[in-house]
Write an enzyme that holds these catalytic residues in place. Structure first.
Site, mmCIF file in Angstrom:
data_model
loop_
_atom_site.group_PDB
_atom_site.id
_atom_site.type_symbol
_atom_site.label_atom_id
_atom_site.label_comp_id
_atom_site.label_asym_id
_atom_site.label_seq_id
_atom_site.Cartn_x
_atom_site.Cartn_y
_atom_site.Cartn_z
ATOM 1 N N SER A 292 0.847 -1.194 0.000
ATOM 2 C CA SER A 292 0.000 0.000 0.000
ATOM 3 C C SER A 292 0.878 1.238 0.000
ATOM 4 O O SER A 292 2.033 1.189 0.443
ATOM 5 C CB SER A 292 -0.901 0.026 1.244
ATOM 6 N N TYR B 104 -1.963 -0.955 10.147
ATOM 7 C CA TYR B 104 -2.060 -1.210 8.708
ATOM 8 C C TYR B 104 -0.802 -0.716 7.988
ATOM 9 O O TYR B 104 -0.201 -1.440 7.180
ATOM 10 C CB TYR B 104 -3.294 -0.508 8.151
#
Length: 261
Positions: free
Chosen positions: A137, A150
């Site tokens: 990401s 995350y």
């Protein structure tokens, strides 16, 4: 990019990026195992003869071993593994994130891809080489694009593919990551729904130079490229697909002791 005679596994294939990529591999001629913890993975393969749905937990070693074994038993081997499954962990701050949430996010988002590499890699070597792709990401590049657990998990994925690429030296197995920006998926559904219901859809993706959010198919096309012979010299890299967001990562700064917004 054609994959006739190839076998691919895609995790997190019950929706979003995983579903789009699994279908894209199938349309390009591959035999595809679409894997997900959710029963929606059955919808991904519906009506497609060269696809098989498997319910599994991407962060469970036994499940990953069985998934790879299924590919070998059903289709004679494995050429491509796309470790895409992941969870967001919510929007809590670093001081508010419980250890249990850190553990679960790291289990699925980082240990999951590590297990995919561990168990799929040797089978891909047996086929003479192939590709492993992991979803990272833009949040793994620097702060400002995700919660702490995350973001840390995705930073780990980027280093994981670099390390794995080195450990597969001489095997003809390439390992790369994709770093999506804001993509319309199940993970981001609440934000997209809210924006549309409140007439603020034009705000989605406004921080990137393209001024829009991305679609799962735009990530799927990059995944197919990285798995194909067209990317035969691409290895150990993190490909950013974010409309230009990470060229600056503009964010509203959070002050210590005050809630993020």
């Amino acid at each position: 990019m054609q994959f006739a005679g190839k076998t691919a596994i895609v995790t997190g294939a019950g929706s979003g990026i995983g579903r789009a990529t699994a279908r894209a591999f199938a349309e390009a001629g591959a035999m595809v195992i679409a894997a997900d913890l959710s029963e929606t993975v059955e919808e991904t393969v519906a009506g497609r003869e060269n696809m098989l749905a498997v319910r599994m937990d991407a962060g469970d070693e036994g499940d990953v071993e069985r998934l790879v074994a299924t590919a070998v038993e059903r289709f004679g081997g494995l050429d491509i593994f796309y470790a895409n499954a992941g969870i967001s962990g919510g929007a809590t701050g670093i001081f508010d994130t419980p250890v249990e949430l850190w553990t679960e996010v790291l289990r699925v988002n980082l240990i999951g891809p590590a297990l995919a590499i561990k168990h799929a890699g040797p089978k891909i070597v047996e086929r003479g080489g192939g590709a492993i792709i992991c979803t990272a990401s833009v949040a793994g590049l620097r702060s400002g694009a995700g919660g702490p657990a995350y973001s840390a998990s995705k930073a780990g994925v980027i280093n994981l593919v670099q390390t794995a690429a080195q450990q597969f030296a001489g095997s003809n197995v390439r390992v790369n990551a994709i770093c999506p920006g804001l993509i319309e998926t199940g993970m981001t559904e609440r934000a997209f729904t809210y924006a549309r219901e409140t007439g603020k859809e034009d705000k989605l993706g406004r921080l990137n130079p393209l001024r829009r959010a991305g679609q799962p198919e735009e990530i799927a096309r990059v995944a197919l490229f990285l798995a194909s012979d067209a990317a035969s010299y691409v290895n150990g890299q993190a490909w950013v697909v974010d409309g230009g967001l990470s060229s600056s990562h503009p964010v509203t700064r959070q002050e210590f002791g005050k809630p993020a917004f």
